[in-house]
Motif scaffolding. Structure first.
Motif, PDB file in Angstrom:
ATOM      1  N   ARG A   1       3.773  12.120 -16.777  1.00 48.46           N
ATOM      2  CA  ARG A   1       3.118  11.358 -15.705  1.00 48.46           C
ATOM      3  C   ARG A   1       3.854  10.048 -15.458  1.00 48.46           C
ATOM      4  O   ARG A   1       4.100   9.664 -14.313  1.00 48.46           O
ATOM      5  CB  ARG A   1       1.658  11.070 -16.080  1.00 48.46           C
ATOM      6  CG  ARG A   1       0.753  12.276 -16.127  1.00 48.46           C
ATOM      7  CD  ARG A   1      -0.643  11.881 -16.605  1.00 48.46           C
ATOM      8  NE  ARG A   1      -1.268  10.911 -15.707  1.00 48.46           N
ATOM      9  CZ  ARG A   1      -2.419  10.291 -15.985  1.00 48.46           C
ATOM     10  NH1 ARG A   1      -3.039  10.504 -17.130  1.00 48.46           N
ATOM     11  NH2 ARG A   1      -2.927   9.426 -15.113  1.00 48.46           N
TER      12      ARG A   1
ATOM     13  N   ALA B   1      -1.236   1.968 -11.466  1.00 49.06           N
ATOM     14  CA  ALA B   1      -0.970   3.398 -11.660  1.00 49.06           C
ATOM     15  C   ALA B   1      -0.355   3.626 -13.035  1.00 49.06           C
ATOM     16  O   ALA B   1      -0.651   4.613 -13.717  1.00 49.06           O
ATOM     17  CB  ALA B   1      -0.048   3.920 -10.560  1.00 49.06           C
TER      18      ALA B   1
ATOM     19  N   GLU C   1       0.795   6.385  -6.910  1.00 46.90           N
ATOM     20  CA  GLU C   1      -0.409   7.178  -7.158  1.00 46.90           C
ATOM     21  C   GLU C   1      -0.207   8.642  -6.789  1.00 46.90           C
ATOM     22  O   GLU C   1      -0.687   9.544  -7.479  1.00 46.90           O
ATOM     23  CB  GLU C   1      -1.571   6.588  -6.352  1.00 46.90           C
ATOM     24  CG  GLU C   1      -1.978   5.199  -6.817  1.00 46.90           C
ATOM     25  CD  GLU C   1      -2.804   4.439  -5.800  1.00 46.90           C
ATOM     26  OE1 GLU C   1      -3.251   3.317  -6.119  1.00 46.90           O
ATOM     27  OE2 GLU C   1      -3.000   4.954  -4.675  1.00 46.90           O
TER      28      GLU C   1
ATOM     29  N   ARG D   1      -1.731  -1.913  -6.809  1.00 44.92           N
ATOM     30  CA  ARG D   1      -1.838  -0.452  -6.874  1.00 44.92           C
ATOM     31  C   ARG D   1      -0.721   0.187  -7.708  1.00 44.92           C
ATOM     32  O   ARG D   1      -0.973   1.091  -8.502  1.00 44.92           O
ATOM     33  CB  ARG D   1      -1.834   0.138  -5.466  1.00 44.92           C
ATOM     34  CG  ARG D   1      -3.102  -0.146  -4.693  1.00 44.92           C
ATOM     35  CD  ARG D   1      -3.060   0.447  -3.300  1.00 44.92           C
ATOM     36  NE  ARG D   1      -2.962   1.909  -3.327  1.00 44.92           N
ATOM     37  CZ  ARG D   1      -2.879   2.662  -2.227  1.00 44.92           C
ATOM     38  NH1 ARG D   1      -2.846   2.079  -1.032  1.00 44.92           N
ATOM     39  NH2 ARG D   1      -2.804   3.974  -2.324  1.00 44.92           N
ATOM     40  N   MET D   2       0.506  -0.263  -7.537  1.00 43.49           N
ATOM     41  CA  MET D   2       1.618   0.336  -8.275  1.00 43.49           C
ATOM     42  C   MET D   2       1.544   0.052  -9.779  1.00 43.49           C
ATOM     43  O   MET D   2       1.578   0.986 -10.591  1.00 43.49           O
ATOM     44  CB  MET D   2       2.948  -0.103  -7.681  1.00 43.49           C
ATOM     45  CG  MET D   2       4.153   0.572  -8.321  1.00 43.49           C
ATOM     46  SD  MET D   2       4.935  -0.479  -9.564  1.00 43.49           S
ATOM     47  CE  MET D   2       5.887  -1.572  -8.499  1.00 43.49           C
TER      48      MET D   2
ATOM     49  N   VAL E   1       5.742   8.866 -11.965  1.00 43.77           N
ATOM     50  CA  VAL E   1       5.376   7.667 -11.207  1.00 43.77           C
ATOM     51  C   VAL E   1       6.605   6.786 -10.987  1.00 43.77           C
ATOM     52  O   VAL E   1       6.836   6.285  -9.883  1.00 43.77           O
ATOM     53  CB  VAL E   1       4.254   6.895 -11.922  1.00 43.77           C
ATOM     54  CG1 VAL E   1       4.072   5.512 -11.304  1.00 43.77           C
ATOM     55  CG2 VAL E   1       2.946   7.677 -11.850  1.00 43.77           C
TER      56      VAL E   1
ATOM     57  N   ARG F   1      -3.143   3.073 -15.806  1.00 47.73           N
ATOM     58  CA  ARG F   1      -4.060   4.203 -15.993  1.00 47.73           C
ATOM     59  C   ARG F   1      -3.465   5.272 -16.906  1.00 47.73           C
ATOM     60  O   ARG F   1      -4.181   5.920 -17.680  1.00 47.73           O
ATOM     61  CB  ARG F   1      -4.439   4.787 -14.635  1.00 47.73           C
ATOM     62  CG  ARG F   1      -5.563   4.019 -13.947  1.00 47.73           C
ATOM     63  CD  ARG F   1      -6.041   4.734 -12.699  1.00 47.73           C
ATOM     64  NE  ARG F   1      -5.067   4.582 -11.618  1.00 47.73           N
ATOM     65  CZ  ARG F   1      -5.078   3.575 -10.742  1.00 47.73           C
ATOM     66  NH1 ARG F   1      -5.988   2.638 -10.834  1.00 47.73           N
ATOM     67  NH2 ARG F   1      -4.184   3.514  -9.777  1.00 47.73           N
TER      68      ARG F   1
ATOM     69  N   ASP G   1       1.720  10.631  -9.461  1.00 51.21           N
ATOM     70  CA  ASP G   1       1.051  10.865 -10.744  1.00 51.21           C
ATOM     71  C   ASP G   1       0.505  12.292 -10.798  1.00 51.21           C
ATOM     72  O   ASP G   1       0.021  12.827  -9.796  1.00 51.21           O
ATOM     73  CB  ASP G   1      -0.097   9.858 -10.915  1.00 51.21           C
ATOM     74  CG  ASP G   1      -0.664   9.854 -12.334  1.00 51.21           C
ATOM     75  OD1 ASP G   1      -0.080  10.510 -13.223  1.00 51.21           O
ATOM     76  OD2 ASP G   1      -1.686   9.184 -12.540  1.00 51.21           O
TER      77      ASP G   1
ATOM     78  N   GLY H   1       2.390   1.549  -3.500  1.00 47.48           N
ATOM     79  CA  GLY H   1       1.298   1.923  -4.386  1.00 47.48           C
ATOM     80  C   GLY H   1       0.866   3.359  -4.163  1.00 47.48           C
ATOM     81  O   GLY H   1       0.595   4.098  -5.122  1.00 47.48           O
ATOM     82  N   GLY H   2       0.827   3.780  -2.903  1.00 51.09           N
ATOM     83  CA  GLY H   2       0.498   5.169  -2.607  1.00 51.09           C
ATOM     84  C   GLY H   2       1.539   6.137  -3.142  1.00 51.09           C
ATOM     85  O   GLY H   2       1.211   7.239  -3.598  1.00 51.09           O
TER      86      GLY H   2
ATOM     87  N   ASN I   1       0.823  -1.209   0.000  1.00 51.17           N
ATOM     88  CA  ASN I   1       0.000   0.000   0.000  1.00 51.17           C
ATOM     89  C   ASN I   1       0.859   1.262   0.000  1.00 51.17           C
ATOM     90  O   ASN I   1       0.503   2.268  -0.623  1.00 51.17           O
ATOM     91  CB  ASN I   1      -0.940  -0.002   1.202  1.00 51.17           C
ATOM     92  CG  ASN I   1      -2.210  -0.797   0.951  1.00 51.17           C
ATOM     93  OD1 ASN I   1      -2.769  -0.759  -0.149  1.00 51.17           O
ATOM     94  ND2 ASN I   1      -2.688  -1.504   1.959  1.00 51.17           N
TER      95      ASN I   1
END
Length: 233
Positions: free
Chosen positions: A90, A136, A78, A132-133, A94, A139, A81, A74-75, A71
């Protein structure tokens, strides 16, 4: 809206956080394979039986540390970004955010991506945090595709049957748009390259090879971004 926590719930959450913090310090000293509930309890001045009320086993504690670390990385991805900027910028931001977290949390990085802990098998509960990573990055590519700024990527296309259909569906759900096998394969390669290049740096495998690790890292990020169809100025 979540109901206010009781004093007992707050106390439990605080002690859980203290146990996890002590376990992370143990990671620094003995590594994941050497982690034990008894050593954590000893550092906190607690009876080991008390710690077992929070984590039933060493593996449960490891799982909590893994989820927490996934987390966090991943945070970091995110949070780095910048959706209002060009896709290439972007992407680079990241990658840099992930590297910055990793350099500051070497032992947590090793827990996630280093040598597996003997006898430990990560449960499915870690999957959401682990995604999560890489999502990111997904996306950014999907946003570029949606806005017409995704270039035809170089190199051969990935065979359709190389990627699990469930992965295609999952990436599409997370990104909010259908994504094909070739696009997914390129993202998987980029995510693996990101993890690998950081690991090489952390473990000293770039010594006497790169003159500037940060410059080489940025070059790798741009190369992988271009491989995914992104443009860089």
């Amino acid at each position: 809206m979540n109901a206010p926590r009781t004093a007992r719930e707050r106390a439990r959450a605080e002690l859980t956080a203290e146990i996890l913090a002590a376990a992370r310090r143990q990671l620094d000293e003995v590594g994941a394979a050497g982690l034990s509930l008894r050593s954590v309890a000893r550092e906190l001045g607690m009876a080991s039986s008390a710690v077992y009320r929070y984590f039933a086993s060493r593996d449960d504690l490891l799982t909590a540390l893994i989820v927490q670390s996934y987390n966090e990385i991943g945070g970091a991805a995110e949070g780095a970004d910048r959706p209002g900027e060009a896709p290439g910028e972007r992407w680079l931001a990241v990658w840099r955010g992930v590297r910055a977290w990793s350099l500051a949390h070497r032992h947590e990085y090793a827990l996630l991506f280093g040598t597996p802990v003997p006898g430990y098998i990560a449960p499915h509960i870690t999957a959401e945090a682990a995604g999560r990573m890489p999502f990111a990055l997904a996306r950014i590519v999907v946003d570029a595709k949606r806005s017409g700024r995704l270039r035809p990527p170089p190199g051969p296309a990935c065979p359709t049957d190389a990627i699990e259909p469930a992965m295609l569906e999952l990436v599409g759900d997370i990104a909010g748009e259908a994504i094909d096998a070739d696009e997914t394969a390129r993202l998987i390669l980029a995510w693996n390259r990101l993890v690998a290049i950081i690991g090489y740096e952390l473990h000293g495998h770039l010594v006497n090879i790169t003159a500037d690790d940060a410059v080489f890292f940025d070059h790798t990020a741009r190369t992988e971004g271009a491989f995914n169809g992104l443009a860089f100025d």
